[in-house]
Motif scaffolding. Structure first.
Motif, mmCIF file in Angstrom:
data_model
loop_
_atom_site.group_PDB
_atom_site.id
_atom_site.type_symbol
_atom_site.label_atom_id
_atom_site.label_comp_id
_atom_site.label_asym_id
_atom_site.label_seq_id
_atom_site.Cartn_x
_atom_site.Cartn_y
_atom_site.Cartn_z
ATOM 1 N N ARG A 224 -2.543 0.287 -8.744
ATOM 2 C CA ARG A 224 -2.959 1.233 -9.783
ATOM 3 C C ARG A 224 -2.702 2.674 -9.334
ATOM 4 O O ARG A 224 -2.260 3.508 -10.127
ATOM 5 N N LEU A 225 -2.983 2.948 -8.060
ATOM 6 C CA LEU A 225 -2.755 4.298 -7.544
ATOM 7 C C LEU A 225 -1.272 4.666 -7.586
ATOM 8 O O LEU A 225 -0.912 5.804 -7.889
ATOM 9 N N ARG B 188 0.812 -1.218 0.000
ATOM 10 C CA ARG B 188 0.000 0.000 0.000
ATOM 11 C C ARG B 188 0.846 1.268 0.000
ATOM 12 O O ARG B 188 0.361 2.335 -0.359
ATOM 13 N N PRO C 24 -4.116 -4.891 -8.157
ATOM 14 C CA PRO C 24 -4.934 -4.303 -7.093
ATOM 15 C C PRO C 24 -5.048 -2.789 -7.213
ATOM 16 O O PRO C 24 -4.194 -2.133 -7.818
ATOM 17 N N ASP C 25 -6.092 -2.241 -6.620
ATOM 18 C CA ASP C 25 -6.326 -0.799 -6.697
ATOM 19 C C ASP C 25 -5.160 -0.006 -6.130
ATOM 20 O O ASP C 25 -4.813 1.055 -6.649
ATOM 21 N N TYR C 26 -4.548 -0.495 -5.049
ATOM 22 C CA TYR C 26 -3.447 0.274 -4.454
ATOM 23 C C TYR C 26 -2.241 0.323 -5.399
ATOM 24 O O TYR C 26 -1.504 1.305 -5.417
ATOM 25 N N GLU D 120 -8.930 -7.198 -10.167
ATOM 26 C CA GLU D 120 -8.285 -6.702 -8.956
ATOM 27 C C GLU D 120 -7.199 -7.675 -8.511
ATOM 28 O O GLU D 120 -6.183 -7.272 -7.964
#
Length: 254
Positions: free
Chosen positions: A174-175, A106, A170-172, A166
């Motif tokens: 991608r960020l 993260r 995962p979204d984190y 995902e």
């Protein structure tokens, strides 16, 4: 030159992380003993069997707190420092398995084992840690040859556009990719994922709206692509398209 040949501490914001005031049961001091013995073997004697044993045990091997906890490589990416100390009080311990979610993935951090000046016993990129999360192994083997430089897709190449789950990205992550692209000047980062029929089972092949035409040299472009790959498992592919490609309409917001 390998990455750990140039790892340096830099004067950046100090970050410290705590795993709490008790030993985490997922961290295993017995695995640490295995790692200590493995690292006594000279680097030129470390074969595939050595590597497999190292990977298997390093996931939950227990490490004491080290200061600084984070150092930065010459690539400017951060690495969490883990050092093997044969005798320590495991009151507060760290292991990759327990750190991978909240501390490493993260926050966009890799792991370095026993940094020592311009050397280290091992370096795990963020993408290696991500692959551990996704596939329960640091490096996944594939049946295709990895290209040294990104391949330029053409409209008549045989592939189809796919949606990436995902689980694969995962979204984190991608960020983090979005933040990196914004840092290098891509105002609205976008991407698409393609599947070639020859790459089976499925291997994610990502294309970003980063175009060689917008940069001063091909060297600079390839450097950016290589840095993007730091965030991805080693078997993932990054390809590129021309700024004038008909494929632009397939991009989605990152």
């Amino acid at each position: 030159m390998s990455l750990f040949d140039s790892l340096l501490s830099k004067d950046k914001t100090k970050q410290e992380f705590s795993m709490g005031n008790s030993v985490n049961i997922s961290c295993d001091p017995l695995k640490t003993e295995v790692i200590v013995e493995l690292l006594k073997i000279p680097k030129d004697k470390r074969d595939e069997a050595w590597k497999n044993t190292f990977f298997e045990n390093i996931i939950t091997a227990s490490f004491p707190e080290t200061l600084p906890q984070i150092i930065f490589g010459i690539d400017s990416f951060p690495y969490f420092v883990l050092k093997t100390i044969e005798n320590y009080n495991p009151f507060e311990s760290y292991c990759i398995k327990n750190m991978q979610d909240n501390i490493l993935l993260r926050r966009g951090i890799g792991v370095i084992i026993n940094p020592d000046g311009n050397d280290a016993d091992w370096v795990f990129s963020y993408g290696d840690i991500l692959n551990l999360k996704i596939n329960n192994e640091f490096i996944s083997k594939t049946n295709y040859k990895i290209q040294q430089n990104p391949e330029l897709l053409k409209n008549n190449d045989e592939f189809h556009i796919v949606k990436l789950s995902e689980n694969h990205l995962p979204d984190y992550t991608r960020l983090l990719l979005k933040s990196y692209l914004q840092k290098i000047g891509v105002k609205k980062p976008k991407f698409m994922v393609i599947q070639r029929k020859e790459n089976t089972p499925f291997v994610p092949e990502l294309v970003f709206n980063l175009f060689a035409e917008d940069l001063t040299s091909l060297y600079e472009f390839n450097q950016y692509i290589n840095q993007l790959s730091w965030y991805l498992p080693k078997h993932y592919i990054i390809s590129t398209i021309s700024k004038h490609s008909d494929l632009l309409s397939n991009f989605e917001i990152l």
